[in-house]
Scaffold this active site. Structure first.
Site, PDB file in Angstrom:
ATOM      1  N   ASP A  49       0.851  -1.195   0.000  1.00 14.76           N
ATOM      2  CA  ASP A  49       0.000   0.000   0.000  1.00 14.76           C
ATOM      3  C   ASP A  49       0.884   1.241   0.000  1.00 14.76           C
ATOM      4  OD1 ASP A  49      -1.660   2.099   0.526  1.00 14.76           O
ATOM      5  OD2 ASP A  49      -2.272   1.420   2.523  1.00 14.76           O
ATOM      6  N   GLU A 127      31.595  10.181   2.160  1.00 16.81           N
ATOM      7  CA  GLU A 127      32.315   9.913   3.429  1.00 16.81           C
ATOM      8  C   GLU A 127      31.365  10.235   4.571  1.00 16.81           C
ATOM      9  OE1 GLU A 127      36.741  11.420   1.996  1.00 16.81           O
ATOM     10  OE2 GLU A 127      35.573  12.688   3.318  1.00 16.81           O
ATOM     11  N   GLU A 129      30.380  10.643   8.278  1.00 12.35           N
ATOM     12  CA  GLU A 129      30.889  10.764   9.644  1.00 12.35           C
ATOM     13  C   GLU A 129      29.740  10.486  10.612  1.00 12.35           C
ATOM     14  OE1 GLU A 129      34.377  14.091   8.923  1.00 12.35           O
ATOM     15  OE2 GLU A 129      32.357  14.807   9.283  1.00 12.35           O
ATOM     16  N   GLU A 188      37.460  10.717  14.236  1.00 12.81           N
ATOM     17  CA  GLU A 188      37.363  12.083  13.719  1.00 12.81           C
ATOM     18  C   GLU A 188      37.725  13.086  14.817  1.00 12.81           C
ATOM     19  OE1 GLU A 188      37.315  14.311  11.649  1.00 12.81           O
ATOM     20  OE2 GLU A 188      37.169  13.224   9.759  1.00 12.81           O
ATOM     21  N   GLU A 195      34.844   8.125  11.325  1.00 11.47           N
ATOM     22  CA  GLU A 195      34.564   8.094   9.883  1.00 11.47           C
ATOM     23  C   GLU A 195      35.087   6.778   9.333  1.00 11.47           C
ATOM     24  OE1 GLU A 195      35.658  11.628   7.628  1.00 11.47           O
ATOM     25  OE2 GLU A 195      36.264  10.377   5.928  1.00 11.47           O
ATOM     26  N   HIS A 244      30.710  14.385   3.100  1.00  9.00           N
ATOM     27  CA  HIS A 244      31.398  14.951   1.932  1.00  9.00           C
ATOM     28  C   HIS A 244      31.308  13.928   0.812  1.00  9.00           C
ATOM     29  CE1 HIS A 244      34.179  16.726   5.237  1.00  9.00           C
ATOM     30  NE2 HIS A 244      32.980  17.235   5.261  1.00  9.00           N
ATOM     31  N   ARG A 316      39.684  23.280   3.377  1.00 11.96           N
ATOM     32  CA  ARG A 316      38.510  22.582   3.902  1.00 11.96           C
ATOM     33  C   ARG A 316      37.379  23.521   4.298  1.00 11.96           C
ATOM     34  NH1 ARG A 316      39.466  17.120   5.464  1.00 11.96           N
ATOM     35  NH2 ARG A 316      41.420  16.584   4.513  1.00 11.96           N
ATOM     36  N   GLU A 335      35.205  17.369  -4.514  1.00 10.22           N
ATOM     37  CA  GLU A 335      34.541  16.975  -3.271  1.00 10.22           C
ATOM     38  C   GLU A 335      33.558  18.069  -2.852  1.00 10.22           C
ATOM     39  OE1 GLU A 335      37.323  16.873  -0.026  1.00 10.22           O
ATOM     40  OE2 GLU A 335      35.772  16.440   1.458  1.00 10.22           O
ATOM     41  N   ARG A 337      31.230  19.548  -0.027  1.00 14.23           N
ATOM     42  CA  ARG A 337      31.342  19.364   1.432  1.00 14.23           C
ATOM     43  C   ARG A 337      30.094  19.746   2.232  1.00 14.23           C
ATOM     44  NH1 ARG A 337      36.432  18.409   3.392  1.00 14.23           N
ATOM     45  NH2 ARG A 337      36.129  19.584   5.330  1.00 14.23           N
TER      46      ARG A 337
HETATM   47  N1  GLU Z   1      33.377  17.037  10.371  1.00 11.75           N
HETATM   48  C1  GLU Z   1      33.611  18.045   9.372  1.00 11.75           C
HETATM   49  C2  GLU Z   1      32.278  18.430   8.693  1.00 11.75           C
HETATM   50  O1  GLU Z   1      31.333  18.611   9.365  1.00 11.75           O
HETATM   51  C3  GLU Z   1      34.623  17.605   8.346  1.00 11.75           C
HETATM   52  C4  GLU Z   1      35.929  17.096   8.824  1.00 11.75           C
HETATM   53  C5  GLU Z   1      36.788  16.595   7.651  1.00 11.75           C
HETATM   54  O2  GLU Z   1      37.294  17.403   6.882  1.00 11.75           O
HETATM   55  O3  GLU Z   1      36.828  15.373   7.468  1.00 11.75           O
HETATM   56  O4  GLU Z   1      32.169  18.571   7.509  1.00 11.75           O
HETATM   57 MG    MG Z   2      36.086  13.537   7.843  1.00  8.85          MG
END
Ligand code: GLU
Ligand code: MG
Length: 446
Positions: A49, A127, A129, A188, A195, A244, A316, A335, A337
């Site tokens: 359903d 990836e 976390e 992490e 991770e 990411h 980053r 990547e 993020r």
């Molecule tokens: N924990 C971080 C985030 O919230 C990233 C850390 C990393 O670069 O792996 O994106």
């Molecule tokens: Mg990370």
């Protein structure tokens, strides 16, 4: 084919099969059949359903059918011998036999077919976390409802006696038994945060893997008296959890179309346009990739999560990062993020691709990379360089999605509508809460 598949299932000693799919929000749904029903299920599907699943069907057209995708057959390693259970991820078809457009896996398949018609395969490596928290034991005395990390480790910490190490090892073994190739795992930055990365694959396989990853991590954590949380920002003042996603386009021969040896950043025109498309749609993308109220507590300066719309080589703090390349040129990738693990991976990869392809179709060129730490930029610096900001709240992100036809088209009208309604309701509910912060700040003073 069906014969040899059924033989394999019999050899594996499987007695129950969980037929799985996800709803629009990414919640996993499952119906169990005894193995004797599998042959029929493969040919005729299993009816259910659809109107009881959020966003799938209206009451007057509610009969939907699950069609198992046998490539996703895996024996669940934690099921006991004698009661062996396998899972198969399913597509969902309407009563007339056509694939249903209300279903996230179909949305991704449609996006991939579009890329396929342009000659591209979309590969992604997410990836995820996550935090491991204590289920019971010492409560956080100041705030009994706040989660308690189960360890005191930090980034890349190693201790052979660390329980986290054992939990992660078990998770890795379970993921490998489920057919996933784990590349690395680490502690992490935040206490209790981890991770585990698995090998990239085509986006459909990776979305299936991301869903599998979450319940495997949760299951193993539970067997240690812990719970795993994929909440984007469970603790104020420390890093949150991202998802990411490393992305590349390959051609039919398996050549990475993002790699150009002659370019300063080793990227092709195609890669630049893909980046430009994602930067242009970043605000609407956020609604899908960071889809909870809490997601926007993570997307703030200072915690390795992006807050501004720019790209860079290593930085980053940028929204898109081009990771350093080793010897393997086929590993060239960009990547993104902003995604966090509360996203529905099927919808996430579909909209990321749509944004990138829009950049390619329109031949967009991104602004120059920003290789400084953007967290330190003030409003003037941002304006001078025309760097936009990601939405500050879920409500802002939903407004951006409402204004973005490319992202809406990727989701399709039905999912766009379900998503916007559910998320507006979520925001509306949050907006009227009175938080601890407000009480602390205003109760005695105002
Ligand atoms: N924990 C971080 C985030 O919230 C990233 C850390 C990393 O670069 O792996 O994106
Ligand atoms: Mg990370």
């Amino acid at each position: 084919m069906a014969g040899s598949f059924l033989k394999q299932v019999e050899q594996d000693g499987v007695q129950f099969v969980s037929l799985q799919f996800t709803d629009v929000m990414g919640t996993i749904k499952s119906v169990t059949i005894p193995v004797g029903r599998l042959e029929d299920a493969l040919t005729e599907g299993v009816w259910f359903d659809g109107s009881s699943i959020q966003g799938f069907a209206r009451i007057y057209e509610s009969d939907l059918v699950l069609m198992p995708d046998v490539d996703t057959y895996r024996v669940l390693p934690w099921s006991a011998p004698g009661r062996r259970r396998a899972r198969i991820i399913c597509d969902v078809h309407g009563a007339g036999g056509e694939p249903s457009l209300h279903v996230p896996r179909q949305v991704l398949k449609r996006a991939l077919a579009r890329a396929g018609a342009m000659g591209y395969t979309f590969n992604v490596g997410p990836e995820l976390e996550f935090f491991l928290f204590k289920r019971e034991g010492e409560p956080n005395n100041d705030h009994p409802t706040r989660p308690v990390p189960h360890d005191v480790g930090g980034y890349f910490d190693f201790s052979p006696r660390d329980e986290a190490q054992q939990v992660r090892s078990e998770i890795i073994l379970a993921l490998e038994a489920l057919g996933m190739q784990v590349e690395s795992s680490h502690h992490e930055v935040a206490t209790g945060q981890h991770e585990i990365d698995f090998r990239y694959a085509d986006a459909l396989t990776s979305a299936d893997n991301a869903v599998t990853f979450k319940y495997t991590v949760r299951g193993v954590a539970a067997s240690h008296g812990l719970y795993a949380s994929f909440m984007p920002k469970p603790i104020f003042g420390v890093n949150g959890s991202g998802m990411h996603t490393h992305q590349s386009l390959f051609d039919e021969e398996g050549t990475n179309l993002f790699y150009d040896d002659d370019d300063e950043h080793k990227l092709t025109r195609l890669a630049y346009s893909f980046i430009a498309g994602q930067l242009e749609h970043a605000r609407a993308l956020s609604a899908v990739l960071a889809p909870t109220v809490n997601s926007y507590k993570r997307l703030t300066p200072g915690y390795e999560a992006p807050a501004y719309i720019c790209w860079a080589q290593l930085n980053r703090s940028s929204l898109i990062r081009v990771p350093a390349l080793g010897m393997e040129t086929s590993a060239t990738r960009v990547e993104l993020r902003c995604p966090d693990p509360s996203t529905n991976p099927y919808l996430a990869f579909a909209v990321m691709l749509a944004a990138g392809l829009d950049g390619i179709e329109r031949n967009l060129v991104p602004p120059p990379p920003v290789n400084e730490d953007v967290y330190h930029f003030d409003q003037c610096d941002l304006e001078e360089r025309a760097i936009g900001t990601l939405p500050g709240t879920l409500a802002e992100a939903l407004d951006a999605l409402e204004d973005d036809e490319v992202i809406q088209e990727a989701l399709g009208p039905s999912i766009t509508d379900t998503f916007l309604r559910a998320k507006r309701a979520e925001w509306g509910e949050y907006r009227i809460q009175v938080t601890d912060w407000e009480l602390e700040r205003y109760l005695m003073g105002a």
